[in-house]
Design a protein around this motif. Structure first.
Motif, short mmCIF file in Angstrom:
data_model
loop_
_atom_site.label_atom_id
_atom_site.label_comp_id
_atom_site.label_asym_id
_atom_site.label_seq_id
_atom_site.Cartn_x
_atom_site.Cartn_y
_atom_site.Cartn_z
N VAL A 1 0.86 -1.18 0.00
CA VAL A 1 0.00 0.00 0.00
C VAL A 1 0.90 1.23 0.00
N PRO A 2 0.65 2.23 -0.86
CA PRO A 2 1.48 3.43 -0.85
C PRO A 2 1.14 4.32 0.35
N LEU A 3 2.08 4.43 1.27
CA LEU A 3 1.89 5.25 2.46
C LEU A 3 2.81 6.48 2.42
N VAL A 4 2.44 7.47 3.18
CA VAL A 4 3.20 8.72 3.24
C VAL A 4 4.63 8.45 3.70
N SER A 5 5.58 9.13 3.08
CA SER A 5 6.99 9.01 3.45
C SER A 5 7.49 10.35 3.99
N ASN A 6 8.77 10.43 4.20
CA ASN A 6 9.38 11.68 4.66
C ASN A 6 9.63 12.67 3.53
#
Length: 294
Positions: A107-112
């Protein structure tokens, strides 16, 4: 002929142990996902229901099951905060509905970074609660003929190995390109199941996919559940498919070459334990990161 004979003998041995309450059905879902999240989730729901209706208690979706965009940055636009978003809501709801453990391949999740995602494997228990998260460590890079992939441009790599305790034993989490790094799986310890959701290119898949999957099963004496993307995508990419479930002896229990569908097999912990007792290779390990190299 000798190889065929050994495979038949191994399957017969496993079959003879296939009794008792500890025996469970496990499933891998194969898809050919497109750029529209809602359509992909509808297809995933249909296939999960097929698996659940056949008795599967652990179901694993492929990498990028919710989105295979027209361009690599499409997944960045679809990224979600952990615990919030339609993809995660879907996984929680479906796991609870069917009373299954459900693993969302990635799942594409928020990164830094605003232009990147974490490519995250999410595990939900049979009550729909998030039980574990693994962020893909090894990022795929390929420059071969007309094929060029550079995941580091849109993905921030993870840095933690993840093993989750479940009713089916310890499950080690990995994603796609991780498959080429056996030290990752050694570091997991004595896991009962390894999952490898993937979107292998057809080029590299034809050459290495089955060999690598079976190798990870054999060297870790573990079941491997390997759900894959399999087919042509609107972006022009072709993925290899051949989703499979492999037993701890390296025997392919079920596979699907192409297209959407369900791969289903029986997991037998007694059979696995008997193999590990007969061939205690995991106990014979003598090389570690602390071993001196001269």
């Amino acid at each position: 002929m000798a190889i065929t004979s050994r495979v038949k003998t191994t399957k017969a041995k496993q079959s003879s142990l296939n009794s008792g309450k500890d025996i469970i059905k496990i499933a891998a879902i194969q898809m050919a996902s497109g750029p529209h999240v809602s359509a992909n989730l509808s297809e995933a729901e249909r296939l999960i229901e097929v698996a659940a209706n056949q008795g599967a208690k652990l179901v694993v979706l492929p990498e990028y099951f919710a989105i295979m965009g027209l361009k690599e940055t499409d997944k960045v636009a679809a990224r979600e905060e952990e615990g919030n978003g339609p993809i995660q809501d879907f996984l929680s709801k479906i796991a609870k509905k069917h009373k299954i453990w459900l693993i969302g391949g990635s799942v594409p999740l928020v990164s830094n970074f605003p232009n990147k995602v974490r490519n995250s494997c999410l595990v939900y228990d049979d009550k729909g609660k998030l039980a574990a998260r693994y962020d893909k460590i090894h990022l795929f890079g390929l420059d071969l003929g007309n094929e060029h992939y550079h995941e580091e441009k849109t993905i921030e790599s993870g840095n933690s190995i993840k093993v989750v305790d479940t009713p089916f034993g310890k499950i080690g989490l990995s994603i796609c390109y991780d498959l080429r790094f056996p030290e990752l799986y050694r570091a997991m310890g004595d896991v009962n199941i390894i999952v490898v959701p993937a979107a292998f290119t057809d080029t590299t898949g034809k050459a290495h996919w089955e060999t690598l999957i079976r190798a990870r099963a054999i060297e870790n004496l573990s079941y491997v559940i390997a759900p894959a993307q399999g087919g042509y995508h609107l972006s022009g990419r072709e993925t290899h498919g051949n989703s499979m479930i492999v037993d701890p002896w390296g025997v392919i229990l079920d596979r699907l070459p192409r297209g959407s569908g369900v791969v289903l097999a029986t997991m037998n912990p007694h059979y696995q334990a008997s193999l590990r007792k007969s061939l205690p290779a995991l106990q014979h390990r003598t090389i570690s990161e602390k071993t001196d190299i001269k």
